[in-house]
Design a protein around this motif. Sequence first.
Motif, PDB file in Angstrom:
ATOM      1  N   LEU A 169      -4.449  -5.256   4.977  1.00  0.00           N
ATOM      2  CA  LEU A 169      -2.943  -5.188   4.617  1.00  0.00           C
ATOM      3  C   LEU A 169      -1.961  -5.488   5.858  1.00  0.00           C
ATOM      4  O   LEU A 169      -2.258  -5.344   7.022  1.00  0.00           O
ATOM      5  CB  LEU A 169      -2.629  -3.760   4.340  1.00  0.00           C
ATOM      6  N   THR A 170      -0.846  -5.985   5.480  1.00  0.00           N
ATOM      7  CA  THR A 170       0.066  -6.338   6.326  1.00  0.00           C
ATOM      8  C   THR A 170       0.736  -4.944   6.789  1.00  0.00           C
ATOM      9  O   THR A 170       0.848  -3.870   6.240  1.00  0.00           O
ATOM     10  CB  THR A 170       1.184  -7.292   5.913  1.00  0.00           C
ATOM     11  N   SER A 171       1.445  -4.874   8.102  1.00  0.00           N
ATOM     12  CA  SER A 171       2.049  -3.752   8.520  1.00  0.00           C
ATOM     13  C   SER A 171       3.208  -4.037   9.455  1.00  0.00           C
ATOM     14  O   SER A 171       3.219  -4.837  10.175  1.00  0.00           O
ATOM     15  CB  SER A 171       0.944  -2.749   9.404  1.00  0.00           C
ATOM     16  N   ASP A 172       4.258  -3.208   9.279  1.00  0.00           N
ATOM     17  CA  ASP A 172       5.469  -3.378  10.308  1.00  0.00           C
ATOM     18  C   ASP A 172       5.193  -2.571  11.450  1.00  0.00           C
ATOM     19  O   ASP A 172       5.698  -2.913  12.640  1.00  0.00           O
ATOM     20  CB  ASP A 172       6.701  -2.711   9.790  1.00  0.00           C
ATOM     21  N   TRP A 175      -3.674  -2.696  13.109  1.00  0.00           N
ATOM     22  CA  TRP A 175      -4.204  -2.949  11.632  1.00  0.00           C
ATOM     23  C   TRP A 175      -4.243  -2.199  10.936  1.00  0.00           C
ATOM     24  O   TRP A 175      -4.404  -1.016  10.969  1.00  0.00           O
ATOM     25  CB  TRP A 175      -5.915  -3.378  12.415  1.00  0.00           C
ATOM     26  N   SER A 176      -4.216  -2.692   9.541  1.00  0.00           N
ATOM     27  CA  SER A 176      -4.092  -1.652   8.412  1.00  0.00           C
ATOM     28  C   SER A 176      -4.962  -2.454   7.491  1.00  0.00           C
ATOM     29  O   SER A 176      -4.927  -3.343   6.990  1.00  0.00           O
ATOM     30  CB  SER A 176      -2.563  -1.904   7.989  1.00  0.00           C
ATOM     31  N   THR A 186      -5.950   2.869   9.340  1.00  0.00           N
ATOM     32  CA  THR A 186      -5.189   1.934  10.431  1.00  0.00           C
ATOM     33  C   THR A 186      -5.984   2.164  11.823  1.00  0.00           C
ATOM     34  O   THR A 186      -6.689   2.918  11.893  1.00  0.00           O
ATOM     35  CB  THR A 186      -3.754   2.608  10.563  1.00  0.00           C
TER      36      THR A 186
END
Length: 485
Positions: free
Chosen positions: A129-132, A136-137, A475
């Motif tokens: 997944l992307t993450s702000d 790492w997600s 994460t």
Amino acid sequence: MALLDAALWGGKVNIGGWTKAAGGEYDVVEPATGATLGSLGAASRDDVYRAAQLAAKAQPEWAARKPEERAAVLRRAGQLWEEHADEIQDWIVREAGGIPAKAQLEIHTAANECYEAAALPSHPHGEVLTSDEERWSFARRRPAGVVSVIAPFNFPLILSIRSVAPALALGNAVLLKPDPRTAVCGGVTLMRVFEEAGLPEGVLSLVPGGAATGAAVVDAPEVRVISFTGSTAAGRKVGESAARLLKRAHLELGGNSALIVLPGADLPKAASAGAFGSFMHQGQICMATGRHFVHESVYDDYVAELSAKAEHLPIGDPATAQVALGPVIDQHQRDHIHGIVEASVAKGGRLAAGGTFEGLFYRPTVLADLDLGNPAFAEEIFGPVAPVTKFSRVEEVVDLVNANEYGLSVGILGDVGTAMKIADRVHSGKVHINEQTVSDEANAPFGGVGVSGTGSRFGGPTANMEAFTEVQWLTVRPEIAPYPF
């Protein structure tokens, strides 16, 4: 020793090995003759709870096995179905009343289910997944834990293995509760195959029994997911209980599937398809063709062709004669079938063929000139009965199909362009153009809408992954994150 040597399992259940059941024993009866074929243990509530506790202990080690190790067990199981096909076939014919071709289909499908499931351990089990945040997600799939599988009598092997195999492959432990009327071919066979394939003790338990056993495999505290195939009425109870306990229930329920015969359809082929859809395995199939909608331009000829086939299909004991139909499962089911046929005629339906029985052998039956309110159209018959009515316009037949609360399968015979337009408008989990309503493959999603169930929860990697795993968000940071406290 033969795979199904009764000296091993007779009068027993399997909870960490073959053992006597606290619920006693019951006879396994051959519907065609009434003969006793053996006996099995009846699992009590305490038996089920003990099996669930054992499963919870065995499951983590099984889930921790290398993917290739779990895959190897599933591949070996597939080979064992093929190696012992003759022995297993005999049990399906005698215990379930299926003709040999139906038994062969079940065994072939069981092998394919295991081969398909063998790919699941190495299938991608999540996504990045992307993450702000500076991390790492991941969304990753984890085994659900302990899964209960409740299977019916009609296709006892297929409707057990299609949940058992993927659930095991994905690292779960399983409690299997087959219908007590077909618990050898739908339960003992699976237990023995996986024992011989090298499945660790306790990962699969066999707990045959009735409604009380079914309730126990739902409410046992260790169980997280229930995979149920059966009637809508029973499925509602399973779903209600699971919801109260905050457990997931995947419900594949009843059907009253429609076959549409369009103008210009090849009538001999259409009647053959219709006969197969309604009469295969005595109509005891959730996908069986329960409603024939035939265009008025070919209606009379279709009814005549279908009735002729019904009158000439041989019926008898599939273990001793070459027949097209065997017995229905028991007297209760026979009386249910005959009650609907009699009520349908009383409400104005025309008996075009059949409508009689000897013992548990019910003649293939055609009911014509029915309206939507006729009992044969409104109810799931689960017997060898083909209810037929006519339509005049495409818009009309779409409304007729959708007027029923079931939504499992639809077959459309004739012009493909017209059939494609109909397929876009009918409410159904499956649509088959130029095929009848009964079809299933191990790699295809299977399920219905409306009161036919909770959607496609079986078949193929996507449906199986969703059914038998939980999603975990994970994460990872390179170092401990800073916080303002």
